[in-house]
Design a protein around this motif. Structure first.
Motif, PDB file in Angstrom:
ATOM      1  N   LYS A 100      45.109  62.902 -69.994  1.00 23.72           N
ATOM      2  CA  LYS A 100      46.105  63.971 -69.966  1.00 23.72           C
ATOM      3  C   LYS A 100      47.214  63.628 -68.973  1.00 23.72           C
ATOM      4  N   PRO A 101      48.446  64.066 -69.224  1.00 20.99           N
ATOM      5  CA  PRO A 101      48.883  64.784 -70.419  1.00 20.99           C
ATOM      6  C   PRO A 101      48.937  63.861 -71.631  1.00 20.99           C
ATOM      7  N   GLY A 255      52.354  70.804 -70.698  1.00 25.80           N
ATOM      8  CA  GLY A 255      51.676  69.526 -70.514  1.00 25.80           C
ATOM      9  C   GLY A 255      52.624  68.359 -70.539  1.00 25.80           C
TER      10      GLY A 255
END
Length: 255
Positions: A100-101, A255
């Motif tokens: 992530k992101p 995100g």
């Protein structure tokens, strides 16, 4: 194709769902499960999906527990903020490991990998995949603080990052608030915490608050381009994000 998402942070789950559907509209997301226990209940009454997207660090433990305890033959794409579980991930039918992101092109490539593996009934070469993974993982990433040792009466209690809702300061003291509303004083300033905490999970909302992504429940438009937030547990003070910080806050949420 039928897919399942295991993710305990609502904004992250919502973003991943949208990304999956945008990548391939033929993928049906059957459910979003936020804990190990929820996953166990779901698998006890449903057939396994074609593909599973799973975070690793959930609110009640590591998702590996699910796959250790339940015989699941579905391939898994792990989604996480940490590279430390990479090798273990490939021992539980994982076909990819997205940090992530998550970037759209990485998600698309992972889904294509699934299609290639299942379409050709190819044998999974775990050694090759592990080496490929190690090649793309950051060789030296910054380590963020995952636990705080807090004092409770005459004892010290470890509080994991996933238990934290937010930090706030008042009267020159900083308080850590847990998801279950437990409260502890800690010996760090918000400025120090900003440097210690993973910015993908925590955001400095204003001079008084640093919040976890999972604590943000609602976002309201406010006057002069500001944002007003509903956090859980509900704080005593109104939480407002300034007009200057609003764009970066929205980017963080997405995100």
């Amino acid at each position: 194709m039928k897919a399942l998402i295991i993710e305990d942070e609502y904004p992250a789950a919502e973003r991943l769902t949208k990304m999956i559907q945008k990548t391939d509209s033929n993928i049906e997301v059957l459910a979003v499960l936020e804990s190990i226990e929820a996953a166990k209940r779901w698998f006890s009454s449903h057939e396994a999906p074609d593909l599973i997207f799973s975070d690793i660090q959930l609110s009640d433990g590591l998702s590996f527990v699910i796959f250790d305890e339940i015989p699941i033959n579905s391939p898994i794409i792990f989604t996480t903020s940490y590279d430390e579980y990479a090798i273990k991930a490939f021992k539980v039918k994982s076909i990819d490991y997205l940090l992530k992101p998550i970037k759209p092109q990485e998600l698309s490539a992972a889904i294509e990998k699934y299609r290639a593996l299942t379409g050709a009934n190819a044998r999974q070469d775990y050694g090759h995949k592990i080496q490929s993974l190690l090649d793309i993982l950051p060789s030296a990433g910054r380590k963020y603080k995952n636990r705080f040792l807090v004092k409770q009466h005459e004892q010290f209690v470890p509080i994991h990052r996933h238990e934290i809702a937010y930090f706030f300061t008042a009267n020159e003291m900083v308080c850590l608030i847990c998801n279950d509303n437990r409260q502890f004083l800690i010996d760090y300033t918000l400025e120090e915490l900003e440097k210690m905490l993973d910015p993908s999970h925590f955001f400095r909302l204003n001079r008084q608050f640093i919040a976890a992504l999972s604590a943000v429940k609602k976002i309201h438009s406010y006057f002069n381009g500001k944002l007003k937030l509903d956090l859980h547990p509900e704080p005593l003070h109104e939480i407002v994000v300034s007009r200057e910080k609003a764009p970066s806050f929205k980017e963080w949420i997405e995100g």
